[in-house]
Every structure is written in C-alpha cells, then in structure tokens.
Scaffold this motif. Structure first.
Motif, mmCIF file in Angstrom:
data_model
loop_
_atom_site.group_PDB
_atom_site.id
_atom_site.type_symbol
_atom_site.label_atom_id
_atom_site.label_comp_id
_atom_site.label_asym_id
_atom_site.label_seq_id
_atom_site.Cartn_x
_atom_site.Cartn_y
_atom_site.Cartn_z
ATOM 1 N N VAL A 13 0.843 -1.191 0.000
ATOM 2 C CA VAL A 13 0.000 0.000 0.000
ATOM 3 C C VAL A 13 0.879 1.243 0.000
ATOM 4 O O VAL A 13 1.771 1.383 0.833
ATOM 5 C CB VAL A 13 -0.927 0.031 1.246
ATOM 6 N N ARG A 14 0.620 2.138 -0.957
ATOM 7 C CA ARG A 14 1.424 3.344 -1.062
ATOM 8 C C ARG A 14 0.839 4.384 -0.124
ATOM 9 O O ARG A 14 -0.042 5.166 -0.488
ATOM 10 C CB ARG A 14 1.392 3.842 -2.517
ATOM 11 N N LEU A 15 1.350 4.430 1.106
ATOM 12 C CA LEU A 15 0.778 5.291 2.126
ATOM 13 C C LEU A 15 1.018 6.770 1.852
ATOM 14 O O LEU A 15 0.358 7.622 2.426
ATOM 15 C CB LEU A 15 1.332 4.909 3.502
ATOM 16 N N HIS A 16 1.970 7.083 0.968
ATOM 17 C CA HIS A 16 2.220 8.477 0.631
ATOM 18 C C HIS A 16 1.586 8.839 -0.710
ATOM 19 O O HIS A 16 2.039 9.722 -1.403
ATOM 20 C CB HIS A 16 3.732 8.738 0.609
ATOM 21 N N SER A 17 0.553 8.115 -1.073
ATOM 22 C CA SER A 17 -0.229 8.398 -2.265
ATOM 23 C C SER A 17 -0.770 9.823 -2.204
ATOM 24 O O SER A 17 -1.069 10.350 -1.130
ATOM 25 C CB SER A 17 -1.392 7.407 -2.346
ATOM 26 N N SER A 18 -0.913 10.436 -3.386
ATOM 27 C CA SER A 18 -1.405 11.815 -3.427
ATOM 28 C C SER A 18 -2.871 11.919 -3.032
ATOM 29 O O SER A 18 -3.372 13.013 -2.767
ATOM 30 C CB SER A 18 -1.218 12.393 -4.830
ATOM 31 N N THR A 19 -3.592 10.790 -3.000
ATOM 32 C CA THR A 19 -5.018 10.845 -2.663
ATOM 33 C C THR A 19 -5.306 10.412 -1.240
ATOM 34 O O THR A 19 -6.443 10.508 -0.788
ATOM 35 C CB THR A 19 -5.833 9.953 -3.630
ATOM 36 N N GLU A 131 -5.077 4.596 -7.236
ATOM 37 C CA GLU A 131 -4.127 4.867 -8.312
ATOM 38 C C GLU A 131 -3.108 3.748 -8.484
ATOM 39 O O GLU A 131 -2.570 3.553 -9.574
ATOM 40 C CB GLU A 131 -3.440 6.230 -8.140
ATOM 41 N N ASP A 132 -2.848 2.997 -7.444
ATOM 42 C CA ASP A 132 -2.041 1.788 -7.606
ATOM 43 C C ASP A 132 -2.857 0.684 -8.263
ATOM 44 O O ASP A 132 -2.370 -0.047 -9.129
ATOM 45 C CB ASP A 132 -1.533 1.290 -6.243
ATOM 46 N N HIS A 133 -4.105 0.561 -7.853
ATOM 47 C CA HIS A 133 -4.962 -0.517 -8.348
ATOM 48 C C HIS A 133 -5.175 -0.433 -9.860
ATOM 49 O O HIS A 133 -5.208 -1.461 -10.547
ATOM 50 C CB HIS A 133 -6.307 -0.470 -7.625
ATOM 51 N N VAL A 134 -5.297 0.780 -10.373
ATOM 52 C CA VAL A 134 -5.607 0.929 -11.799
ATOM 53 C C VAL A 134 -4.458 0.471 -12.691
ATOM 54 O O VAL A 134 -4.671 0.158 -13.867
ATOM 55 C CB VAL A 134 -5.984 2.400 -12.112
ATOM 56 N N GLN A 135 -3.252 0.395 -12.142
ATOM 57 C CA GLN A 135 -2.108 -0.012 -12.963
ATOM 58 C C GLN A 135 -2.325 -1.370 -13.613
ATOM 59 O O GLN A 135 -1.913 -1.596 -14.753
ATOM 60 C CB GLN A 135 -0.826 -0.027 -12.107
ATOM 61 N N ASP A 136 -2.977 -2.272 -12.894
ATOM 62 C CA ASP A 136 -3.232 -3.617 -13.426
ATOM 63 C C ASP A 136 -4.717 -3.877 -13.680
ATOM 64 O O ASP A 136 -5.101 -5.016 -13.966
ATOM 65 C CB ASP A 136 -2.703 -4.674 -12.452
ATOM 66 N N ASN A 137 -5.543 -2.843 -13.566
ATOM 67 C CA ASN A 137 -6.993 -3.035 -13.701
ATOM 68 C C ASN A 137 -7.623 -1.929 -14.537
ATOM 69 O O ASN A 137 -8.724 -1.458 -14.251
ATOM 70 C CB ASN A 137 -7.637 -3.088 -12.314
ATOM 71 N N VAL A 153 -10.718 12.522 0.865
ATOM 72 C CA VAL A 153 -9.624 12.391 -0.094
ATOM 73 C C VAL A 153 -8.850 13.699 -0.205
ATOM 74 O O VAL A 153 -9.439 14.784 -0.266
ATOM 75 C CB VAL A 153 -10.179 11.988 -1.479
ATOM 76 N N THR A 154 -7.533 13.586 -0.248
ATOM 77 C CA THR A 154 -6.678 14.765 -0.330
ATOM 78 C C THR A 154 -6.702 15.398 -1.717
ATOM 79 O O THR A 154 -6.902 16.599 -1.858
ATOM 80 C CB THR A 154 -5.228 14.398 0.037
ATOM 81 N N ASN A 155 -6.505 14.588 -2.754
ATOM 82 C CA ASN A 155 -6.420 15.094 -4.125
ATOM 83 C C ASN A 155 -7.576 14.506 -4.934
ATOM 84 O O ASN A 155 -7.484 13.399 -5.467
ATOM 85 C CB ASN A 155 -5.070 14.709 -4.741
ATOM 86 N N LYS A 156 -8.667 15.246 -5.017
ATOM 87 C CA LYS A 156 -9.865 14.732 -5.685
ATOM 88 C C LYS A 156 -9.652 14.540 -7.183
ATOM 89 O O LYS A 156 -10.211 13.615 -7.785
ATOM 90 C CB LYS A 156 -11.045 15.672 -5.423
ATOM 91 N N GLN A 157 -8.864 15.390 -7.788
ATOM 92 C CA GLN A 157 -8.590 15.286 -9.221
ATOM 93 C C GLN A 157 -7.945 13.944 -9.550
ATOM 94 O O GLN A 157 -8.395 13.212 -10.436
ATOM 95 C CB GLN A 157 -7.678 16.437 -9.656
ATOM 96 N N GLU A 158 -6.888 13.606 -8.848
ATOM 97 C CA GLU A 158 -6.175 12.349 -9.114
ATOM 98 C C GLU A 158 -7.013 11.143 -8.708
ATOM 99 O O GLU A 158 -6.966 10.091 -9.348
ATOM 100 C CB GLU A 158 -4.833 12.340 -8.380
ATOM 101 N N PHE A 159 -7.767 11.290 -7.643
ATOM 102 C CA PHE A 159 -8.621 10.195 -7.178
ATOM 103 C C PHE A 159 -9.665 9.838 -8.231
ATOM 104 O O PHE A 159 -9.821 8.675 -8.614
ATOM 105 C CB PHE A 159 -9.307 10.600 -5.870
#
Length: 260
Positions: A13-19, A131-137, A153-159
């Motif tokens: 889990v990427r805990l420092h994700s932008s979202t 954003e990690d999940h979409v890499q393979d899905n 969510v922190t970054n709604k655009q990226e989310f």
C-alpha cells in the motif's frame, strides 16, 4: 502466517499516495472492531444501504436485461473504492455482483475479509490505493463506487482520474458525499459531530467537502457525462436516509464514461 500477510499488505500500500491522508486512515482505524455494529458509531453508513443499494442496482439493470431476478447484478464487475470493512461491498455481492472492495487501510481490509469469510460472502478485498490498483486493472469494471469517501480524499482530481480509468467505456461511476456549503458544515460538523455526537468527532473537515459542480467538472475532464445528482437527507433521530429535493447538505451523483 497472519502477521506475515499483514506485513506484506502494508508494503503493497502506497501510504504516501497523493489521494490518501494518513490522518484519515488513523482516524478510521479506531473503528475496526465496531465496523459491523449496526447501532454503533457507524450506524449512518449501515442505514444508507437502504437507499444507495437500490439506487445502484436499479441504475445498472434498467439499461440491460436481467438474467436472474434474485441476482440482479449477476455478471457485473464492481469496484467499491474506500470500502472500509465492507458495509456496501457485501450486499452488492449478495445480489450477484463480482465485487472488488478496495481500501488503503490494511486493518479494515483484514477485518472485511474475516467478516466476509464468516458469513460466506464472496468479495475480493484488496489493500491498495486506487491509483495503484488501476495499474493492473485499467477499464476492468462495469461500475465504480466511491460512497462517503471523496470527502476524506486529499487530491480529488487524481482520485477521480484513477476511478474513471478503472471503469469500462459506458460504465457508471457512483458517488455519495457532502456538499461544500454552510448548511453542510452546520449539519455534519457543528451539529452531528460537536453537539449531538451522531458522528465521531474529527470525522470530517469542511475544506475537503466538494460541490456537485466541482465533481461534475472533474468527471467531464475524464470523459464522463453526469446523468443525475440526487439530494439526500439523514434523520439523526430515526437513523434513516431519504432522497431529498435539495442537494445542499449531502448528495448522490452518477456519471457514465463515454466511448472513446
């Protein structure tokens, strides 16, 4: 073995994700043991199933022939983003959907797995950011749901970008959230959290709320057409949700991803 699995999940889990806001994750970690208490601090989420589940089901099946009335969502692949302990994921699976429950909080995902196994409900739970999940899905799902999530969510655009990327063309994205208005601030924070304690204190921050127009604009950038915005209303005294003519406090939104 369970400890090794947990460590492995944490690494994935990427805990420092932008979202992802780590403070939010720590807040909701407090409720791991209470997640399935329908009369506990999370009872508004349980009560919401009475309107959001039929809404999702009817929105999806109206455009397609239903194969089995007892399993109206049979054949549909659904991603439940920010699924927590599975309050919505499990009912969706029970009506036939092939559900992936996604949450960055490893403790909640592990709790969701235990509950689903105990009740023999087939849900694929994954500890990951979207954003990690979409890499393979990429473009895998018929529907993507983010219910009572985007206000955390922190970054709604990226989310939303990642959510839409997970969605097949002609698929639907469902959102329920809190409007960014003074009425919403008064009802959800000043009253619900700080006066009557209907929601745990610290659950919401006004600056993270979003208007329907803001979310609609972002979705349009990613080739999604908003089909409907419903106002919703929660009655704290009766613990019931209703559809409401005015979306000024809380609302539900559905958009469809257009063909390329």
């Amino acid at each position: 073995m369970a400890g090794k699995t947990l460590i492995k999940n944490i690494k994935n889990v990427r805990l420092h994700s932008s979202t992802i806001d780590n403070k939010e994750m720590l807040h909701f970690k407090k409720f791991v043991d209470q997640w399935w208490d329908e009369f506990g601090e999370l009872k508004p989420l349980h009560a919401m199933n009475k309107i959001r589940l039929p809404w999702i089901r009817e929105s999806l099946v109206t455009c397609n022939k239903m194969e089995d009335p007892s399993l109206p969502l049979k054949g549909y692949t659904i991603l439940d983003v920010g699924c927590g302990g599975g309050i919505l994921s499990e009912p969706l699976a029970k009506v036939g959907a092939n559900v992936t429950g996604l949450d960055a909080n490893v403790d909640l995902i592990n709790s969701a797995k235990v509950h689903a196994n105990l009740h023999k409900v087939n849900v694929n739970y994954v500890a990951s950011s979207v954003e990690d999940h979409v890499q393979d899905n990429f473009e895998k799902y018929d529907a993507v749901i983010a219910s009572e999530v985007i206000e955390h969510v922190t970054n709604k655009q990226e989310f939303l970008k990642a959510c839409v990327q997970c969605l097949k063309p002609k698929g639907s994205i469902f959102l329920t959230t809190i409007n960014k208005t003074w009425q919403a601030n008064l009802a959800t924070i000043s009253l619900a959290e700080n006066v009557i304690n209907a929601i745990p204190k610290g659950t919401h921050q006004y600056e993270k709320f979003a208007t329907p127009h803001e979310l609609q604009r972002i979705l349009e950038e990613y080739n999604c057409r908003t089909e409907v915005v419903h106002g919703t209303m929660y009655n704290f005294l009766t613990n019931t949700w209703h559809w409401w003519f005015n979306p000024s406090i809380t609302y539900a939104m559905r958009a469809v991803k257009l063909d390329k």
